[in-house]
Design a protein around this motif. Sequence first.
Motif, mmCIF file in Angstrom:
data_model
loop_
_atom_site.group_PDB
_atom_site.id
_atom_site.type_symbol
_atom_site.label_atom_id
_atom_site.label_comp_id
_atom_site.label_asym_id
_atom_site.label_seq_id
_atom_site.Cartn_x
_atom_site.Cartn_y
_atom_site.Cartn_z
ATOM 1 N N ARG A 247 -0.633 -3.507 -9.315
ATOM 2 C CA ARG A 247 -0.184 -2.113 -9.245
ATOM 3 C C ARG A 247 1.039 -1.850 -10.122
ATOM 4 O O ARG A 247 1.419 -0.681 -10.309
ATOM 5 N N ALA B 247 4.205 -2.123 -5.370
ATOM 6 C CA ALA B 247 3.973 -3.153 -6.396
ATOM 7 C C ALA B 247 4.992 -4.278 -6.352
ATOM 8 O O ALA B 247 5.106 -5.043 -7.305
ATOM 9 N N GLU C 93 1.293 0.861 -13.041
ATOM 10 C CA GLU C 93 1.389 2.261 -12.621
ATOM 11 C C GLU C 93 2.833 2.642 -12.308
ATOM 12 O O GLU C 93 3.282 3.751 -12.616
ATOM 13 N N GLU D 178 0.795 -1.223 0.000
ATOM 14 C CA GLU D 178 0.000 0.000 0.000
ATOM 15 C C GLU D 178 0.832 1.280 0.000
ATOM 16 O O GLU D 178 0.304 2.381 0.134
#
Length: 418
Positions: free
Chosen positions: A106, A100, A109, A82
């Motif tokens: 994730r 990630a 990104e 997170e």
Amino acid sequence: MGYAHRIIAGDDVMADLNAYPDALKPYWGELMDIDAHEQLPAQLWEQEMGPAMKDLANYWLGMEDDGRDRHHPNVPGYVKDEVPISPETIWKLKGPPAPAAADISRRPEVMDLMGIKRQLLFPTMGIQCAAMVYLPPEHRFGKKIRNSYEERRAYGRELLKAYNDWGIRVAKFSDRVRPVLPVYSDSIEGMMAEARRLIDNGIRAIWLLSGEMPGGKSPAHPDLDPFWSLMEDNNVAVCLHVSSRGRVFVEDWADAPAFKGFTFLGEFDVDPWSTAHFHTLSENFLLTMVLGGVFERHPMLRFGCIELGAGWIGPLCERLDMWYGLDIARVNKNGAGLPHPPSFYVKRNVRVTGFDFEPFGRYLKNYDLEDVLCFASDYPHVEGGEKPLVKMYEEIAPLGERVVKKFFVDNGKWLLPD
């Protein structure tokens, strides 16, 4: 050491996108990253990959980290992936706490902020699984997980299956992030079955263990041609990658005071003995394929040698071509031989990555490797560095825009095709 402290460990160096070389900006969003990793903490292994991982995870969860090894899989206090994704965190944070590193959904990104279009995702945790299979019978790590060698190899096969099942799920997040999953079996039939399963489930790259003969055969044996054809016909990249030593080199060779007390980085030992030859197993594997005619029989086979350093590939080509130049070594009594020098096949079929601190400019000037060498971020591993784009660009920029584009974009497409 708590999770929050692990987050801020490391040099206080902030990434600055504006500081990236202007010459790379036309390729922003097109960069090919030939080496990145998952790095799930041990706290998540059983949750993400199933009950087979429990014993391996418990081994690491029972070990405390003194904070010096940012590859250590035990991250006390870890709950989930997170950490905010920003220009600062993607280059500064390393190891399991990096954004990630665990939640691969994730990763695109992160890649967007790095200018990367596609990326090969190699194992970190998965290397632990493979180690159960290929480490020598008396290796200290393996014996702590399973008492007997036979039990350990059986457990290793169970772990690899669980890891590959996880990788198949991860591959569905985005075609931009391509897991490189291990294919191992004692038989060619077993290798074919697992490879077909992976391909049928969307996997586009595999990892072979450098210290093991695939299916118990020389990589150049004709019995393996159906396997190489399967890879070739499906545009699957076949990769070798740095890892622990395997069964060719046993640790007794390094049993001397000069090689003790160095930090272990999770993938490989960093003592002088290990770092001097960690490419050796893969070099042996590759030269066997080249001289054995594998790439002559399979001209579209995509092959990578990843995170092994890049200083060995030029001298290897030079050495192989020297022997090829001798008539006595060109054709054997069965009439087998290569119609082209060995370096021809390396330049056509093989891509190689190195570390950001290597003298790529010298490699390129001393050897004809402009079609071979590729960019790799090694994200989120510590050895990837905090400014790999800048360092590598500065090394090769004097050789001109054509070489720069090959290094950062074109060459990598061979292992990351559309």
